[in-house]
Each structure stands twice: as C-alpha cells, then as structure tokens.
Design a protein around this motif. Structure first.
Motif, PDB file in Angstrom:
ATOM      1  N   UNK A  93       6.663  -5.646  -1.678  1.00 55.29           N
ATOM      2  CA  UNK A  93       7.938  -6.039  -1.100  1.00 55.29           C
ATOM      3  C   UNK A  93       8.593  -7.073  -2.000  1.00 55.29           C
ATOM      4  N   UNK A  94       9.770  -6.731  -2.462  1.00 53.60           N
ATOM      5  CA  UNK A  94      10.551  -7.645  -3.283  1.00 53.60           C
ATOM      6  C   UNK A  94      11.519  -8.430  -2.409  1.00 53.60           C
ATOM      7  N   UNK A 147       7.260  -9.170  -7.323  1.00 48.71           N
ATOM      8  CA  UNK A 147       6.762  -8.144  -8.231  1.00 48.71           C
ATOM      9  C   UNK A 147       5.296  -8.341  -8.529  1.00 48.71           C
ATOM     10  N   UNK A 148       4.730  -7.363  -9.227  1.00 48.61           N
ATOM     11  CA  UNK A 148       3.326  -7.464  -9.591  1.00 48.61           C
ATOM     12  C   UNK A 148       2.775  -6.142 -10.049  1.00 48.61           C
ATOM     13  N   UNK A 149       1.450  -6.091 -10.128  1.00 50.45           N
ATOM     14  CA  UNK A 149       0.728  -4.897 -10.545  1.00 50.45           C
ATOM     15  C   UNK A 149       0.096  -4.264  -9.317  1.00 50.45           C
ATOM     16  N   UNK A 150       0.311  -2.965  -9.161  1.00 52.00           N
ATOM     17  CA  UNK A 150      -0.227  -2.253  -8.002  1.00 52.00           C
ATOM     18  C   UNK A 150      -0.651  -0.863  -8.438  1.00 52.00           C
ATOM     19  N   UNK A 203      12.839  -5.083 -11.881  1.00 51.76           N
ATOM     20  CA  UNK A 203      13.750  -4.908 -10.758  1.00 51.76           C
ATOM     21  C   UNK A 203      14.674  -6.126 -10.671  1.00 51.76           C
ATOM     22  N   UNK A 204      15.967  -5.822 -10.555  1.00 54.21           N
ATOM     23  CA  UNK A 204      16.997  -6.862 -10.524  1.00 54.21           C
ATOM     24  C   UNK A 204      17.774  -6.804  -9.211  1.00 54.21           C
ATOM     25  N   UNK A 205      18.128  -7.957  -8.740  1.00 57.78           N
ATOM     26  CA  UNK A 205      19.000  -8.081  -7.582  1.00 57.78           C
ATOM     27  C   UNK A 205      20.431  -8.317  -8.084  1.00 57.78           C
ATOM     28  N   UNK A 260       9.055  -8.112 -12.531  1.00 57.53           N
ATOM     29  CA  UNK A 260       8.360  -6.948 -13.087  1.00 57.53           C
ATOM     30  C   UNK A 260       7.515  -6.271 -12.017  1.00 57.53           C
ATOM     31  N   UNK A 261       7.656  -4.961 -11.936  1.00 54.52           N
ATOM     32  CA  UNK A 261       6.794  -4.130 -11.091  1.00 54.52           C
ATOM     33  C   UNK A 261       6.081  -3.142 -11.999  1.00 54.52           C
TER      34      UNK A 261
END
Length: 112
Positions: free
Chosen positions: A19-20, A9-12, A93-95, A107-108
């Motif tokens: 890609x997670x 995740x990250x800031x974009x 986002x959760x798996x 976090x995205x």
C-alpha cells in the motif's frame, strides 16, 4: 506551494501486496484530483490510477481489478492498494497533485 510525499514502496514477491501513501501539504486537497503514475525501467511514465474530489476512480487496464486508489480528505492523503503484484509492476511510483505537482517517487520491486 504544493508538496507531496510518497511512502510505502519496497520489495515484494509476485502475488504479494503493498500500500502506497501520498501525503499532500500546501493546498486544499479536498477539491483536487489526485493520481498515481509509474515509470518502469526503460519505459515512459504512465498513469496508473486517478481519483476525483468525489472519489470517482479511473485505472489503467493493466491494473484494473488488482489496484485500488482511495483518499482521506482529513489526512490529505491518497492511497494506492496494490494486490496480486506482478514483476511487470516493478517501477518508481509517483504521486501527482494539483498544479502539476509531483512527489519524489517510491520504488516498488516485484520479484518472480
């Protein structure tokens, strides 16, 4: 005991890609359906995509054509390639794995 560890995740900026990854331990993986969920601010957790042991995939309408779920049975890892990201994709986002197991989330954040 199944353990799931998400990363990537990250800031974009809007229009960008991430890609997670979700690596599983403690279960076979090869025979398990795996899924990605997300929970945006003030929203309920929702299914984003899932992939069967045979690599058949299903997607939420909101991400069709932009996101791709895949799996590597040797690495026991499921991926979520996210392209053309939009601010409304901002979420944790959760798996999800077998036996209703969940990762800690990643976090995205997509800026406009």
């Amino acid at each position: 005991q199944v353990q799931l560890m998400e990363s990537g995740g990250g800031l974009v900026q809007a229009g960008g890609s991430l890609r997670l990854s979700c690596k599983m331990s403690g279960s076979a993986f090869r025979g398990d359906t795996m899924a990605w969920y997300r929970q945006g601010p003030g929203k309920q957790r929702e299914l984003v995509a899932e992939i069967t042991p045979g690599s058949s995939a299903n997607y939420a309408d909101s991400v069709k054509g932009r996101f791709t779920i895949s799996r590597d049975n040797v690495k026991k890892t499921v991926y979520l390639q996210m392209n053309s990201l939009k601010p409304e994709d901002t979420a944790v986002y959760y798996c999800r794995g077998p036996f209703n197991s969940w990762g800690q989330g990643t976090q995205v954040t997509v800026s406009s």
